[in-house]
Structures are given as C-alpha cells and as structure tokens.
Scaffold this active site. Structure first.
Site, PDB file in Angstrom:
ATOM      1  N   ASN A  81     -10.927  21.123 -11.631  1.00  0.00           N
ATOM      2  CA  ASN A  81     -11.938  20.740 -12.636  1.00  0.00           C
ATOM      3  C   ASN A  81     -13.314  21.299 -12.276  1.00  0.00           C
ATOM      4  OD1 ASN A  81     -12.323  19.084 -10.461  1.00  0.00           O
ATOM      5  ND2 ASN A  81     -12.255  17.162 -11.597  1.00  0.00           N
ATOM      6  N   ASP A 115     -10.467  12.407  -1.546  1.00  0.00           N
ATOM      7  CA  ASP A 115     -10.802  12.114  -2.945  1.00  0.00           C
ATOM      8  C   ASP A 115     -12.298  12.288  -3.190  1.00  0.00           C
ATOM      9  OD1 ASP A 115      -9.570  11.751  -5.287  1.00  0.00           O
ATOM     10  OD2 ASP A 115      -9.103   9.627  -5.024  1.00  0.00           O
TER      11      ASP A 115
END
Lengths: 438, 340
Positions: free
Chosen positions: A107, A318
């Site tokens: 992304n 993350d």
C-alpha cells in the site's frame, strides 16, 4: 555506493558475545567473524580474541576486534509486515530496533501492483544502506479487491509474497482464484483477516469498553469468519495461505485446528496483540486504535498461548506510521495503526521475561521463522550469508518515549511503557549501522 | 474407391455427439475414411455425388467461421444440399426454445443437422428430438468431436501413429471443448496426454480423465511429440482467471525458448483462430517445419466429409442406429470396401 559501505572492507571479529542462533538453537559464548559483507565464521571457538596459529581455528591476524562484553549477538531481526510510509525514516527506525530485513506492504504510493514499482522500492531501499526492504506484491490491481495483479511477473521482479495489505481480499471468488492462481507458481497469499462488512465503521473491539465509550465495535467474529472461509479456500485450491496479525482466541483456534488437519497454512501476530488489550484505548487514546483492534484480555492470553504452542508462526511489527493530523482526531475518525519497528525486540522479549517462551524461541519468531515463511536468506547465522546482526542486552530496562523513538512517526501504542531489552548495535552487511546515543 | 459406400465398414452410431465412448476401432474407421477424402480434396474436381439429394443443415447458435465453412464445404463436395441457419436470423431470438427449433427443423426432413451451441449438453438434448443424424459442431466447453478427429488425422499422417505419443495440451483447458474431445480421443488411441495451464484454467479433478497436469510450461513440454496450443479467450481476463495477457504470454505462451524442451521435431498444433502474441509467438506459429496449423484446417474438411458420409450411410439402414449385436461384420470382411 553509499559512504557507509567503505567501512565494511576487511575483517571484523565480534568476540566475547553470547551467541544466539534460533535456527540452530545455538546459545553459547562465542564470536562472529565478518569478512567484508558476509559472515566468514562464527561459533564458540571465536569467543576470545585469539589469533589463529598456522591452521588453527581463531581470528586472522588482520581482524579488527569488537568486544561484545558478554551481551547477546543474534541474527538481525526480520520483520515480515510493515508499512513503509517515509522510506528513510522507516529504515532508520528499523535498525534502531535491531531489524535488518523487513517486508513492506504494497500500500505504497504508487501501489506495488506493477513490476516497475517492485524494482523501484528495492532500489531506493538499497541506496539507504540500512535495513533491507523486500516488497509484498498486491493480490489485486490497485488493492481494489477485484482483478488479480500480475502475481507471476511481480514475483519474478522480486515480490516475496502477495497481500492487499490492510485490506482483506473480501470477495470469496477473487480469493479463490487468487489462491488457485498463486499456487501455479507456488506463491503465498497473506490475508488481512477481517470480514469488512462486519468491521464496517468499527473503531475498536466490540464489547463492554466499546459500549461504555459509545464506539462502534468490531466483533471477533469478523476475524474468525474470514479465517475459516479462507482456510476452506486454501484446502480447495491447495494454495499457500498466511493469515496476518491474529488477534482473537477464535481465530487462533481455527488456525490450530487447520494445522492439525495438516493444511499448509501459517500465521503471525504483532506485539500489541500479546502485550496490550482493549483497555489501552482508555480514554479514547487514538494511538491504541489499531487494525485489527486491540481485543479483550482473554484474546490477548490466547495470542500468548498461540505463540507458546507454535500455532502462531511469527511476530511482525505491523509498523504503521501515521502523522499527528491523522491521529489527533475524534477516535472514530482517527486512522488506525501504530509504529512497531523500534519496539519489536523489546516488547517481544516480554514473552521471555514473563516466562512464556525461552529467549531463543522469542528470537526465532522475529528472525528465522518469518525469513523461512518468506524464503528470505536472513534471520540465521550462516557462513557466507550477509552479516546482518543485532547486539542487544536482553535485561537493560528503559521506558518507551514515543517522542524520542528514531524515525518520523510517533504513534506508538507502547508510549510510556517500561520495557526490558535494548539494542546496542545493529550490523547490516558487515557495517555497524546503529548504536544508541549515550 | 473414394466414392465407395460403407456397407461393410460400419460406424455404429446414429449421431456424432462426442468422442467420449467411441472405441479405438470406431475412431479408426472415421480416420481411415477421412484419409481418402484428403486426396479427393486436392484434386481439381473435388465433388462427388455420394450425398446427392441429401439435406444438411448447419445450425449454429454461436459464432463460427471455420467450423461452419468447413462443414459447408464438406457437404457440398459430397453433393448434398446445404442450408446455413445462423442464430441472428433464426426464430430463437424470438423466444423459441431449443427443442421447438429442433422439432421445426425436423419437420423439414433434413438428413443431417450440424449443431453448435454455447451450452454444454445442448446438442445431445436436440439430438433426442429429431429423426435425422446430428453432428456436434461444438457444445459449450464439452465436446468438439470433429476437431479432435482432424487433430488426430493430422498427427497420424505426420507421425504414422497415435499410440505411444506424448501430447501436451496447453492453455485454457477449463473452457475448452477441443481439450476435452482431444483428451478422450488421445487416451482412447493410446497416447499420453499432459495438460499445461495456470491452476485457474485447469478443471477440478481432471487427472481422473487420465491426464497429467503441469503448471510449468518447460516441465510440461519436456519430451513431448506434440504441443497443442489452445486459444485464450479474451473474456477470461475479467473472471479473474488470469491477471493479464502480458503475464500469460510470459509464462504460458509458446515461444522457441519454451519449445526447446519438447522433442526436436515436435509438431505444433492450434485449433485456431490464433491470438498471436497471446498463446503463441508469431514465429513459432509460422514455422513451416514444425507448425501443422494449416494442415489441421485442410484435414478438417476431409474429416467432416467422412463423418457426413458414414452417418448418412446409416440412415439407409432404416433410420436407426444398428444395435451392437446386429453389427454387420458377421459375414462381410471388415477391411474391404465395395462400390455402392
């Protein structure tokens, strides 16, 4: 060529270290001899600064020697899931946390759904000369969840696996075809396990806290429903499925059963899900707004148990950098995500300090295990392999201060947390690239 | 001899709906008979009167140029009357059902219906409602028997046999009636079949049809005698079967690099129409030494003449397929052909 590279010439010996290699279960006093960019030798026979006699085992005469003073020397951390944001900031944050290899979500701007972007990201990361960046490729074009991206060509260009990042591949037929098509080339699909229609407008875990705060809740079922669907699609297609950042007891149990059935699937979690619970949201703290959301205490315990019994294969940071503007908002409007590279080692070591896992087991989850899942030549001590190392003190205590963390974004869900485990030096391709300032 | 009737070499079926279920002997009868028409079609005078007075209807519910033209030529070279019924002009567009159409046409007493339909099984359904012979010109993704026969004839003429050959069928197996008919025919005749395609284009449990499945072109083509490419239909791009033409050609398009893995003299086949640069490189397609794609088209007419002849021949036997027990081989030697 980066100016840092010049320092790497010649041989350097790191001696007097507690050598930890999770892949080979090595835990002994020893040393590592680096020749140029690669590991030339390692082991207990290099514990002391002892120059080799004629054909003896020891250090070559011209070696520079670094005394590790008995601290832990391990393979550099491998982070299998991070969002890149500002690349320069990300690689600096990484090495400050002992991370020497990481895999970034697609992304980016532009999305990694084209070969040229794969090459662009890798090239830009190489120029920085810090942590190595490997890209995930998009499963679907533009991460839109509709048309398959060119998985085969992206893999040839260097994409290590495929995911739509923070979006689930929601359409069952698209996921079916994606798993099936990917298996043509033996490629792995990494799923964000959240049924979007159940998470719609949700801001935190569904439960008492959400009710008291009057925030829209995301039920744990959003996770397990997606996981169970995808497990069936993986069984149907023979495709290679990996479930990212597990956060619920039900999701972990589904993975446990699938593995028992012999399905070739894997999963990871991230430090917030075993170190925090939904109470961290407290008084609408947007730094604790994550995706998936922080769950109930029982779920957190289940994550620890999943790590303990091997159901969960790896820990990923993350890392999701967010600027102040996207966090200084009403909770429902704030962007989800927290940074994690800087604190990956320290927070993961809580599992060791709390007696849940051995030191080697914790390290394995952030080194050889993720590297193995993605087929990276990293995360283990190996002669001839790139000399990517981390020297750390597992006991040194410090307090996370988001403002002082290296990098650009400050949105750490662990801000203010006392932790144990400090990175003393990070070595990439034989070059020391990070030392904490006194 | 080419005008000979088939009194003693009997093809014991009323219709040709598919290859599945045909015996090696039956397939050989069709191929042997086709062989003689190859010569006839190369002469200046190509027409005979074997089907004089017969009516053949080309009933095409789906676009087709090659197959329809091939059947048309075959019927005309045998001297029959032929009508082309295209979907656009038929009453099907006005809501008539398939069976109504069949009954209507049946009332006109055709001798042979050549039917193509986009739905698998539609041709068989139609065949149950008519008195004439029905030839399947392609039903959905199910069967395209004359294509498999013409492929087999091409191979047999080039290599002298079918048995023992290693044949790779590459491309969109999932949607291909050509692939299904060829799998049946090649297996029946003792060839070994490999399928090569991305996993999304391989039907479930296709291994149970007696084939080996490969997802890697180089590995699948290795040591093959025949490389049969299938047409990739562009509309497959939208159903997420494939990401792009570019990627498909890179991994599954036939070029010289991939072909190098096959036997040095391996033949290249394609049922047409080709998508150059999608499933096959232009140079490979035009390689006169190895590509038999033009020859396949030529064999198509011969095969269709043979099928038309053998099926109409059966009509003379009382509009009934001969039951197996009543096969006429008893007192007549099989191999000899007599003039009508």
């Amino acid at each position: 060529m980066s100016p840092r590279k010049e320092k790497s010439a010649g041989r350097t010996a790191y001696v007097n270290a507690r050598l930890l290699d999770p892949a080979s279960r090595l835990d002994a006093m020893g040393g590592v001899l680096i020749d140029g960019e690669a590991i030339a030798d390692f082991g207990p026979h290099l514990a002391k600064e002892r120059v080799a006699k004629k054909r003896g085992r020891g250090l070559p005469k011209d070696s520079r020697v670094v005394d590790c003073r008995g601290k832990c020397l391990a393979p550099g951390l491998v982070d299998m899931r991070m969002e890149i944001g500002d690349l320069g900031a990300a690689v600096r944050a990484a090495v400050s946390g002992g991370v020497t290899s990481m895999v970034c979500l697609p992304n980016t701007q532009p999305v990694i759904d084209d070969m040229s972007v794969v090459e662009f990201v890798a090239r830009r990361a190489r120029k920085q000369g810090l942590a190595k960046v490997y890209p995930y490729g998009a499963v679907t074009k533009g991460l839109k969840g509709q048309e398959l991206a060119e998985l085969g060509l992206l893999a040839e260009a260097g994409a290590v696996a495929f995911t739509d990042g923070t979006r689930a591949v929601a359409d069952a037929q698209v996921m079916w075809r994606a798993l099936s098509y990917a298996s043509t080339f033996g490629l792995m699909i990494v799923q964000h396990p959240e049924e979007p229609s159940l998470a719609h407008q949700g801001a935190m875990n569904a439960g008492e806290t959400a009710t008291r705060l009057a925030l829209v809740g995301i039920p744990t079922e959003a996770e397990v429903i997606m996981i169970e669907r995808d497990l069936r699609l993986a069984a149907l297609t023979g495709g290679r499925l990996h479930i990212a950042h597990l956060s619920t007891a039900a999701g972990i149990e589904a993975m446990r059963q699938a593995k028992k059935r012999g399905l070739n699937v894997s999963c990871d979690t991230a430090p917030p899900y075993f170190a925090l619970n939904e109470n961290a949201v407290g008084d609408y703290r947007t730094f604790a707004k994550l995706s998936p959301p922080l769950r109930a205490e029982d779920d957190r315990k289940a994550v620890v148990e999943g790590l303990r019994d091997g159901t969960i294969d790896a820990i990923a940071s993350d890392h999701t950098p967010r600027d102040e503007e996207s966090k200084r908002l009403p909770f429902a409007q704030a962007a989800p995500g927290g940074i994690g590279l800087n604190t990956l080692l320290a927070v993961s070591l809580e599992l060791y300090h709390n007696g849940h896992l051995g030191l080697l087991d914790v390290l394995r989850l952030v080194t050889s295990a993720p590297a193995g899942l993605l087929g990276l030549r990293a995360g283990r001590l190996e002669k001839g392999a790139p000399a990517d190392l981390v020297l750390f003190d597992p006991d040194a205590a410090w307090k996370v201060d988001a403002d002082r963390l290296i990098g650009k974004a400050k949105n750490s869900p662990f801000d203010g947390r006392p932790v144990q485990g400090r990175v003393l030096m990070t070595v990439v391709d034989g070059r020391p690239v990070y030392r904490p300032q006194a | 001899m080419t005008q000979g009737g088939m009194d003693n070499v009997h093809f014991p079926h009323r219709h040709l709906l598919g290859i599945e279920g045909l015996s090696p002997e039956e397939i050989s009868i069709l191929l042997d008979r086709s062989e003689s028409y190859v010569e006839q079609n190369r002469r200046a005078d190509k027409t005979t009167r074997i089907l004089h007075g017969r009516t053949v209807i080309n009933l095409f519910f789906e676009e087709s140029t090659r197959t329809r033209t091939s059947f048309e030529l075959a019927a005309k070279r045998l001297g029959s009357d032929l009508i082309n019924m295209a979907v656009a002009t038929s009453s099907v567009k006005k809501g008539e059902t398939l069976i109504d159409t069949a009954m209507t046409l049946n009332a006109m007493h055709p001798d042979v219906l050549v039917v193509r339909h986009p739905d698998s099984g539609a041709v068989q359904l139609l065949s149950e409602k008519v008195n004439c012979a029905v030839i399947n010109g392609g039903d959905g993704s199910h069967e395209h028997p004359t294509q498999a026969l013409l492929d087999a004839l091409t191979i047999r003429r080039r290599l002298g046999r079918l048995s023992g050959l290693l044949v790779a069928i590459c491309g969109d197996i999932l949607h291909s009636r050509v692939a299904r008919s060829n799998i049946h025919l090649l297996n029946t005749m003792g060839a070994r079949v490999r399928l090569i395609a991305p996993k999304t284009l391989i039907p479930f449990e296709v291994e149970r049809m007696g084939v080996e499945v490969f997802h890697d072109m180089a590995a699948g083509i290795k040591d093959c005698d025949i490389v049969m490419m299938l047409r990739l239909q562009q509309e497959r791009m939208t159903g997420n079967f494939l990401p792009s033409i570019r990627e498909y050609f890179h991994f599954f398009g036939l070029d010289y690099a991939k072909l190098a893995n096959a036997k040095p003299d391996a033949l290249i086949m394609h049922p047409g129409p080709m998508n150059r640069g999608v499933e096959i490189d232009t140079e490979v397609a035009d390689d006169v030494g190895r590509s038999v794609i033009r020859e396949q088209v030529e064999m198509g007419v011969a095969v269709r003449m043979a099928v038309l002849e053998l099926l109409t021949d059966n009509l003379d036997r009382g509009r009934m397929p001969a039951p197996k027990a009543a096969a006429p081989a008893k007192n007549k030697p099989k191999k000899k052909r007599s003039r009508r």
